[in-house]
Write a protein that holds these residues in place. Structure first.
Motif, short mmCIF file in Angstrom:
data_model
loop_
_atom_site.label_atom_id
_atom_site.label_comp_id
_atom_site.label_asym_id
_atom_site.label_seq_id
_atom_site.Cartn_x
_atom_site.Cartn_y
_atom_site.Cartn_z
N GLY A 60 0.81 -1.21 0.00
CA GLY A 60 0.00 0.00 0.00
C GLY A 60 0.84 1.25 0.00
N THR A 61 0.21 2.37 -0.36
CA THR A 61 0.87 3.67 -0.33
C THR A 61 -0.05 4.69 0.32
OG1 THR A 61 0.02 4.33 -2.52
CG2 THR A 61 2.12 3.14 -2.47
N ALA A 62 0.54 5.72 0.92
CA ALA A 62 -0.24 6.78 1.55
C ALA A 62 0.47 8.11 1.33
CB ALA A 62 -0.39 6.51 3.05
N ASN A 63 -0.30 9.21 1.38
CA ASN A 63 0.32 10.52 1.13
C ASN A 63 0.16 11.48 2.30
OD1 ASN A 63 -2.37 11.17 1.01
ND2 ASN A 63 -2.37 11.79 -1.13
N SER A 64 -0.26 10.95 3.46
CA SER A 64 -0.39 11.81 4.64
C SER A 64 -0.22 10.97 5.90
CB SER A 64 -1.77 12.49 4.67
OG SER A 64 -2.79 11.54 4.92
N ALA A 65 -0.01 11.64 7.03
CA ALA A 65 0.17 10.94 8.30
C ALA A 65 -1.08 10.14 8.67
CB ALA A 65 0.50 11.95 9.40
N GLU A 66 -2.24 10.75 8.50
CA GLU A 66 -3.51 10.09 8.86
C GLU A 66 -3.76 8.87 7.99
OE1 GLU A 66 -3.10 13.31 8.24
OE2 GLU A 66 -3.27 14.10 10.29
N ALA A 67 -3.54 9.04 6.68
CA ALA A 67 -3.75 7.92 5.76
C ALA A 67 -2.76 6.79 6.04
CB ALA A 67 -3.61 8.40 4.31
N ALA A 68 -1.53 7.17 6.40
CA ALA A 68 -0.52 6.15 6.71
C ALA A 68 -0.92 5.33 7.93
CB ALA A 68 0.83 6.83 6.95
N LEU A 69 -1.40 6.00 8.97
CA LEU A 69 -1.81 5.29 10.18
C LEU A 69 -2.99 4.37 9.89
CD1 LEU A 69 -1.57 4.75 13.19
CD2 LEU A 69 -3.05 6.73 13.61
N ASP A 70 -3.98 4.87 9.15
CA ASP A 70 -5.14 4.04 8.82
C ASP A 70 -4.72 2.81 8.04
OD1 ASP A 70 -6.81 5.84 10.06
OD2 ASP A 70 -7.43 6.85 8.22
N LEU A 71 -3.81 3.00 7.10
CA LEU A 71 -3.35 1.89 6.27
C LEU A 71 -2.58 0.87 7.11
CD1 LEU A 71 -3.81 1.43 3.26
CD2 LEU A 71 -1.55 2.38 2.81
N CYS A 72 -1.77 1.37 8.03
CA CYS A 72 -1.00 0.47 8.90
C CYS A 72 -1.92 -0.35 9.80
CB CYS A 72 -0.01 1.27 9.73
SG CYS A 72 1.41 1.86 8.80
N LEU A 73 -2.95 0.30 10.31
CA LEU A 73 -3.89 -0.40 11.19
C LEU A 73 -4.66 -1.48 10.44
CD1 LEU A 73 -5.27 2.65 13.22
CD2 LEU A 73 -3.85 0.79 14.11
N SER A 74 -4.94 -1.25 9.18
CA SER A 74 -5.72 -2.23 8.42
C SER A 74 -4.86 -3.32 7.78
CB SER A 74 -6.53 -1.52 7.33
OG SER A 74 -5.68 -0.88 6.39
N LEU A 75 -3.64 -2.97 7.36
CA LEU A 75 -2.81 -3.94 6.64
C LEU A 75 -1.71 -4.57 7.49
CD1 LEU A 75 -2.38 -2.09 3.20
CD2 LEU A 75 -4.02 -3.88 3.81
N LEU A 76 -1.35 -3.93 8.58
CA LEU A 76 -0.29 -4.42 9.48
C LEU A 76 0.97 -4.85 8.71
CD1 LEU A 76 -2.42 -6.55 11.97
CD2 LEU A 76 -1.53 -4.24 12.29
N PRO A 77 1.62 -3.89 8.06
CA PRO A 77 2.82 -4.21 7.30
C PRO A 77 4.00 -4.50 8.23
CG PRO A 77 2.58 -1.86 7.43
CD PRO A 77 1.34 -2.44 8.05
N ASP A 78 5.09 -4.98 7.64
CA ASP A 78 6.31 -5.20 8.42
C ASP A 78 7.14 -3.92 8.49
OD1 ASP A 78 6.01 -8.13 8.73
OD2 ASP A 78 6.25 -8.12 6.54
#
Length: 212
Positions: free
Chosen positions: A34-52
């Motif tokens: 996944g990719t994100a372009n803001s702090a909020e989007a990054a956190l949401d993506l991390c919470l949903s995808l749980l990357p390494d």
């Protein structure tokens, strides 16, 4: 087959995320999920995808990469954040690392170094780009130990870097095109010049001074 390292890219320039995705996808052990372009989007993506691993642009235009790093590290401790920036200001590096990041690289780094950094943080190490390590060395070692650094030769400094990166005497000898005995002689001289007692103290000193 081992599972791929799952990565999220955070940058507000689409060309950058597309470029990173293309480069990292060439490695069969890595997967950009996944990719994100803001702090909020990054956190949401991390919470949903749980990357390494999260590759974080420190200088996001529409939000703060420092804040994003802190939010992610506080909420999901297992995620390893590596900061990327065009700048190599030591103050920025220290600030990001204090937020929980496990690595920091210049955006001018090579694909090979980026992949090496990802593998290093996944193995539990902290990784700083070579130019960052050199600056940190100058700030913390040269400034405080001016007389000692004047005594160290360039070859000895290379050996200090090798020790910090976990290389054996044999590996350093091969890299520097000298004998193992020569490396051991240099190690002895380095200990003497830095007034250290043994290899363990030298390894600890190397880590303390930024040669991770």
């Amino acid at each position: 087959m081992a599972e791929k390292i799952r990565i999220i890219l955070v940058d507000d320039h689409k060309l950058v995320t597309e470029g990173w995705t293309a480069l990292l996808s060439l490695d069969e052990n890595l997967s950009v999920v996944g990719t994100a372009n803001s702090a909020e989007a990054a956190l949401d993506l991390c919470l949903s995808l749980l990357p390494d691993v999260v590759l974080m642009d420190v200088n996001l235009h529409n939000s703060n990469g420092m804040d994003a790093t802190e939010m992610i590290c506080n909420r999901i401790a297992k995620i390893k954040v590596i900061g990327l920036s065009l700048h190599d200001d030591i103050a920025i590096v220290k600030s990001l690392m204090s937020k929980g990041a496990r690595g920091y690289l210049s955006k001018n780094s090579s694909r090979a170094e980026l992949i090496h950094a990802i593998n290093s943080v996944m193995s539990g190490s902290i990784y700083l780009g070579e130019n960052i390590r050199d600056k940190l060395f100058n700030e913390t070692f040269v400034a405080k130990n001016e007389d000692s650094i004047k005594e160290l030769t360039l070859k000895e400094i290379e050996i200090v870097k090798g020790i910090a990166n976990g290389l054996t005497s044999k590996q350093m000898a091969e890299n520097l095109f000298v004998s193992v005995r020569t490396i051991e002689t240099h190690r002895h001289n380095i200990l003497k010049k830095l007034k250290l007692q043994n290899a363990a103290q030298l390894s600890s000193w190397s880590r303390d001074h930024g040669y991770f």
